[in-house]
Design a protein around this motif. Structure first.
Motif, PDB file in Angstrom:
ATOM      1  N   THR A 217       2.430   6.485  -4.292  1.00  0.00           N
ATOM      2  CA  THR A 217       1.302   6.042  -3.471  1.00  0.00           C
ATOM      3  C   THR A 217       0.484   4.983  -4.213  1.00  0.00           C
ATOM      4  OG1 THR A 217       1.179   8.213  -2.411  1.00  0.00           O
ATOM      5  CG2 THR A 217      -0.756   6.806  -2.207  1.00  0.00           C
TER       6      THR A 217
ATOM      7  N   ALA B  57       1.394   5.644   3.064  1.00  0.00           N
ATOM      8  CA  ALA B  57       0.567   6.232   2.004  1.00  0.00           C
ATOM      9  C   ALA B  57       0.063   7.616   2.401  1.00  0.00           C
ATOM     10  CB  ALA B  57      -0.607   5.303   1.682  1.00  0.00           C
TER      11      ALA B  57
ATOM     12  N   ASP C 288      -0.424   1.893   5.355  1.00  0.00           N
ATOM     13  CA  ASP C 288      -1.429   2.959   5.350  1.00  0.00           C
ATOM     14  C   ASP C 288      -0.841   4.284   5.824  1.00  0.00           C
ATOM     15  OD1 ASP C 288      -1.309   1.837   8.002  1.00  0.00           O
ATOM     16  OD2 ASP C 288      -3.218   2.807   8.469  1.00  0.00           O
TER      17      ASP C 288
ATOM     18  N   LEU D 198       1.937   1.353  -3.924  1.00  0.00           N
ATOM     19  CA  LEU D 198       2.097   0.692  -2.625  1.00  0.00           C
ATOM     20  C   LEU D 198       1.206  -0.542  -2.539  1.00  0.00           C
ATOM     21  CD1 LEU D 198       2.143   3.770  -0.218  1.00  0.00           C
ATOM     22  CD2 LEU D 198       4.055   2.265  -0.758  1.00  0.00           C
TER      23      LEU D 198
ATOM     24  N   GLN E 180      -6.165   6.677   0.410  1.00  0.00           N
ATOM     25  CA  GLN E 180      -4.940   7.332  -0.031  1.00  0.00           C
ATOM     26  C   GLN E 180      -4.796   7.236  -1.551  1.00  0.00           C
ATOM     27  OE1 GLN E 180      -4.973   5.323   2.885  1.00  0.00           O
ATOM     28  NE2 GLN E 180      -5.258   7.279   3.871  1.00  0.00           N
ATOM     29  N   VAL E 181      -5.198   6.115  -2.133  1.00  0.00           N
ATOM     30  CA  VAL E 181      -5.152   5.987  -3.598  1.00  0.00           C
ATOM     31  C   VAL E 181      -6.077   7.022  -4.223  1.00  0.00           C
ATOM     32  CG1 VAL E 181      -5.758   4.475  -5.543  1.00  0.00           C
ATOM     33  CG2 VAL E 181      -4.413   3.581  -3.639  1.00  0.00           C
TER      34      VAL E 181
END
Length: 198
Positions: A181, A155, A152, A184, A191-192
């Motif tokens: 990203t 990211a 996390d 991952l 973050q995605v």
């Protein structure tokens, strides 16, 4: 012992506190999303666990247990104290003042991988907010490349580094970070989503 007992009674696992920053006019601004793009909130449940761990470590040092096992334990306690001070400043109104504490902690080589990654990420955020893009990229890159770094945090660092590249007009580098990203492993929906938006 009293403080540890009270901490154990607290259930703050769902409480999140957004970072607060000072504005140039003297007012404060609370943001769930940093200026450079990635969310960074204080998870009170995790913070209570960290405080309890620091109290336990300090108690061991005071009893002489830690020093007998590893002389560097006292230095680790001091570095964690710096991280605690930096966290208070980072989430408070004096974000920039967290920088010297983070600098010393990062350079100490006494932090766990998770603590080191978080310290590098937060230092990168502070540099980014201060328009010190090269320093921010350096810290985000160090966090990303740290062996065993939590996914996390990696990211978040990738998204923020991508945003800085984008702001500087380096679109190929930005796209590379946002795409990385997306690949991952793990559950990192915030973050995605940030990578997809960018």
């Amino acid at each position: 012992a009293v403080v540890k007992g009270q901490l154990n009674q607290c259930d703050l696992s769902e409480l999140r506190v957004p970072r607060t920053t000072s504005c140039s006019d003297g007012s404060t601004s609370t943001r769930n999303v940093d200026q450079v793009g990635s969310t960074d909130v204080l998870n009170m449940g995790e913070e209570v666990e960290r405080i309890a761990s620091r109290l336990h470590n300090a108690e061991r040092v005071m009893k002489g247990e830690a020093v007998a096992n590893d002389p560097r334990d006292l230095e680790r306690v001091r570095m964690r104290e710096r991280i605690a001070i930096a966290t208070d400043l980072y989430f408070g109104q004096n974000t920039e003042q967290a920088l010297p504490h983070l600098d010393i902690a990062v350079k100490s080589n006494l932090l766990s991988t998770e603590e080191q990654t978080l310290a590098l990420f937060r230092r990168g955020v502070i540099h980014g907010l201060g328009q010190r893009r090269n320093e921010a990229i350096r810290d985000y890159t160090a966090a990303i490349e740290l062996p065993g770094a939590p996914v996390d945090q990696v990211a978040k660092a990738m998204v923020n580094r991508g945003n800085i590249h984008s702001e500087a007009g380096r679109m190929n580098e930005a796209i590379r970070d946002f795409t990385a990203t997306l690949t991952l492993p793990g559950d990192i929906p915030d973050q995605v989503a940030m990578a997809l938006l960018n």
